[in-house]
Write a protein that holds these residues in place. Structure first.
Motif, PDB file in Angstrom:
ATOM      1  N   LYS A 276      53.213  38.216  49.594  1.00 54.49           N
ATOM      2  CA  LYS A 276      53.474  39.607  49.172  1.00 54.49           C
ATOM      3  C   LYS A 276      52.168  40.386  49.342  1.00 54.49           C
ATOM      4  O   LYS A 276      51.104  39.906  48.976  1.00 54.49           O
ATOM      5  CB  LYS A 276      53.901  39.674  47.708  1.00 54.49           C
ATOM      6  N   VAL A 277      52.263  41.601  49.855  1.00 55.12           N
ATOM      7  CA  VAL A 277      51.084  42.420  50.126  1.00 55.12           C
ATOM      8  C   VAL A 277      51.113  43.685  49.289  1.00 55.12           C
ATOM      9  O   VAL A 277      52.157  44.323  49.132  1.00 55.12           O
ATOM     10  CB  VAL A 277      51.036  42.800  51.629  1.00 55.12           C
ATOM     11  N   ARG A 278      49.941  44.028  48.755  1.00 55.68           N
ATOM     12  CA  ARG A 278      49.772  45.298  48.025  1.00 55.68           C
ATOM     13  C   ARG A 278      48.523  45.959  48.585  1.00 55.68           C
ATOM     14  O   ARG A 278      47.448  45.351  48.637  1.00 55.68           O
ATOM     15  CB  ARG A 278      49.606  45.055  46.533  1.00 55.68           C
ATOM     16  N   ILE A 279      48.694  47.210  49.018  1.00 58.46           N
ATOM     17  CA  ILE A 279      47.556  47.983  49.526  1.00 58.46           C
ATOM     18  C   ILE A 279      47.208  49.031  48.488  1.00 58.46           C
ATOM     19  O   ILE A 279      48.085  49.764  48.020  1.00 58.46           O
ATOM     20  CB  ILE A 279      47.904  48.672  50.861  1.00 58.46           C
ATOM     21  N   ASP A 280      45.943  49.109  48.128  1.00 53.44           N
ATOM     22  CA  ASP A 280      45.476  50.111  47.170  1.00 53.44           C
ATOM     23  C   ASP A 280      44.538  51.070  47.896  1.00 53.44           C
ATOM     24  O   ASP A 280      43.341  50.797  48.009  1.00 53.44           O
ATOM     25  CB  ASP A 280      44.766  49.439  45.995  1.00 53.44           C
TER      26      ASP A 280
ATOM     27  N   VAL B 177      43.229  45.338  50.130  1.00 53.03           N
ATOM     28  CA  VAL B 177      44.517  44.695  50.382  1.00 53.03           C
ATOM     29  C   VAL B 177      44.545  43.418  49.561  1.00 53.03           C
ATOM     30  O   VAL B 177      43.631  42.601  49.644  1.00 53.03           O
ATOM     31  CB  VAL B 177      44.698  44.369  51.885  1.00 53.03           C
ATOM     32  N   ASP B 178      45.593  43.255  48.766  1.00 52.11           N
ATOM     33  CA  ASP B 178      45.785  42.037  47.981  1.00 52.11           C
ATOM     34  C   ASP B 178      46.991  41.293  48.538  1.00 52.11           C
ATOM     35  O   ASP B 178      48.057  41.874  48.727  1.00 52.11           O
ATOM     36  CB  ASP B 178      46.039  42.365  46.507  1.00 52.11           C
ATOM     37  N   VAL B 179      46.800  40.005  48.812  1.00 48.18           N
ATOM     38  CA  VAL B 179      47.891  39.139  49.256  1.00 48.18           C
ATOM     39  C   VAL B 179      48.089  38.111  48.153  1.00 48.18           C
ATOM     40  O   VAL B 179      47.132  37.494  47.694  1.00 48.18           O
ATOM     41  CB  VAL B 179      47.547  38.433  50.588  1.00 48.18           C
TER      42      VAL B 179
ATOM     43  N   ALA C 157      40.406  37.962  57.013  1.00 46.14           N
ATOM     44  CA  ALA C 157      39.934  37.413  55.742  1.00 46.14           C
ATOM     45  C   ALA C 157      40.704  36.126  55.482  1.00 46.14           C
ATOM     46  O   ALA C 157      41.853  35.992  55.896  1.00 46.14           O
ATOM     47  CB  ALA C 157      40.160  38.401  54.610  1.00 46.14           C
ATOM     48  N   ALA C 158      40.060  35.186  54.796  1.00 44.39           N
ATOM     49  CA  ALA C 158      40.698  33.906  54.494  1.00 44.39           C
ATOM     50  C   ALA C 158      40.150  33.362  53.184  1.00 44.39           C
ATOM     51  O   ALA C 158      39.019  33.655  52.807  1.00 44.39           O
ATOM     52  CB  ALA C 158      40.450  32.907  55.617  1.00 44.39           C
ATOM     53  N   LYS C 159      40.973  32.578  52.512  1.00 44.57           N
ATOM     54  CA  LYS C 159      40.549  31.962  51.259  1.00 44.57           C
ATOM     55  C   LYS C 159      41.170  30.579  51.165  1.00 44.57           C
ATOM     56  O   LYS C 159      42.342  30.385  51.501  1.00 44.57           O
ATOM     57  CB  LYS C 159      40.975  32.815  50.066  1.00 44.57           C
TER      58      LYS C 159
ATOM     59  N   ILE D 228      45.637  34.464  44.944  1.00 46.18           N
ATOM     60  CA  ILE D 228      45.480  35.836  45.434  1.00 46.18           C
ATOM     61  C   ILE D 228      44.277  35.902  46.371  1.00 46.18           C
ATOM     62  O   ILE D 228      43.225  35.336  46.086  1.00 46.18           O
ATOM     63  CB  ILE D 228      45.267  36.817  44.261  1.00 46.18           C
ATOM     64  N   LEU D 229      44.453  36.622  47.456  1.00 50.86           N
ATOM     65  CA  LEU D 229      43.374  36.927  48.392  1.00 50.86           C
ATOM     66  C   LEU D 229      43.172  38.431  48.364  1.00 50.86           C
ATOM     67  O   LEU D 229      44.130  39.189  48.536  1.00 50.86           O
ATOM     68  CB  LEU D 229      43.752  36.482  49.810  1.00 50.86           C
ATOM     69  N   THR D 230      41.945  38.871  48.112  1.00 49.98           N
ATOM     70  CA  THR D 230      41.616  40.291  48.139  1.00 49.98           C
ATOM     71  C   THR D 230      40.648  40.523  49.288  1.00 49.98           C
ATOM     72  O   THR D 230      39.653  39.810  49.423  1.00 49.98           O
ATOM     73  CB  THR D 230      40.981  40.738  46.811  1.00 49.98           C
ATOM     74  N   ALA D 231      40.956  41.522  50.110  1.00 52.07           N
ATOM     75  CA  ALA D 231      40.114  41.838  51.259  1.00 52.07           C
ATOM     76  C   ALA D 231      40.072  43.349  51.449  1.00 52.07           C
ATOM     77  O   ALA D 231      40.960  44.072  50.980  1.00 52.07           O
ATOM     78  CB  ALA D 231      40.669  41.178  52.515  1.00 52.07           C
TER      79      ALA D 231
END
Length: 171
Positions: free
Chosen positions: A75-79, A94-96, A126-128, A139-142
Motif C-alpha cells: 500500500k502506498v501513501r504519498i504526502d 512516500v510511505d510503502v 529505495a529499499a529496506k 514500512i518503507l519511507t522514502a
C-alpha cells in the motif's frame, strides 16, 4: 605464521594511506587466513541492498500468486506536504506499507525486503531489509522526486515476490 603476517598486512593496508579500502579489509580483505596460497582472491564485497533487491526482481517470474493479496500487496501513501529539495528537484515523502505479520518462532513468517523501483528504468529508488523481530506492519519511507513513476515491491519469506500497482509522485 604466514597467515598471521597476511592478516597484519591486510590490517595495515586498511589504513587510509594503504591501497586496500578500509571497508574491504574489515569485511575480510582480499584473502582470509583460511585460503593463504589460493590463486583466486576471495571477494569481500557483500552485495548492496539495492543490488540484492534488483536481483530478486530480475530473477523472480512469479508474482502476486502465493498467499493472501490483502496481506501482501504493498500500500502506498504519498504526502506532498512533506518535501525535500535536492539535485533532482522537489521530492515528496512516500510511505510503502503492508499489513503483514513479522513473526519469528515457531513458524517464521515476515516481509524480508521492501523497495520502490522506477517504472521506466527499473532502477531501485529505495529499499529496506527487515527481520522477523521488526515491528509490524513493515514500512518503507522514502523521498521520491515529483513526477517519478514508481512500482512498490515486497518479498515475503514464505509467499515470495509481490508487486503493487505503479503510481506517480504528484504535486
Amino acid at each position: 605464521r604466514t597467515a598471521d603476517m597476511l592478516v597484519g598486512i591486510l590490517l595495515v593496508a586498511a589504513l587510509p594511506s594503504g591501497g586496500l579500502p578500509r571497508r574491504t579489509a574489515i569485511a575480510g580483505g582480499i584473502f582470509s587466513a583460511g585460503n593463504v596460497g589460493a590463486s583466486l582472491p576471495v571477494s569481500a564485497k557483500k552485495p548492496l541492498l539495492a543490488e540484492r533487491v534488483a536481483q530478486v526482481d530480475a530473477e523472480t517470474v512469479e508474482r502476486n500468486n502465493n498467499g493472501d493479496p490483502a496481506k501482501h500487496l504493498p500500500k502506498v501513501r504519498i504526502d506532498p506536504s512533506v518535501t525535500k529539495v535536492g539535485v533532482k528537484g522537489i521530492s515528496s515523502q512516500v510511505d510503502v506499507a503492508v499489513p503483514h505479520v513479522m513473526e519469528g518462532e515457531p513458524k517464521p513468517h515476515w516481509i524480508e525486503l521492501m523497495w520502490l523501483k522506477d517504472a521506466s528504468t527499473s532502477q531501485v529508488i529505495a529499499a529496506k531489509k527487515f527481520t522477523s523481530g521488526d515491528a509490524a506492519p513493515p514500512i518503507l519511507t522514502a523521498y521520491v522526486p515529483r513526477g517519478t513513476e514508481c512500482i512498490p515491491l515486497i518479498y515475503c519469506n514464505l509467499h515470495g515476490l509481490w508487486e503493487g500497482e505503479p503510481f506517480t509522485v504528484t504535486w
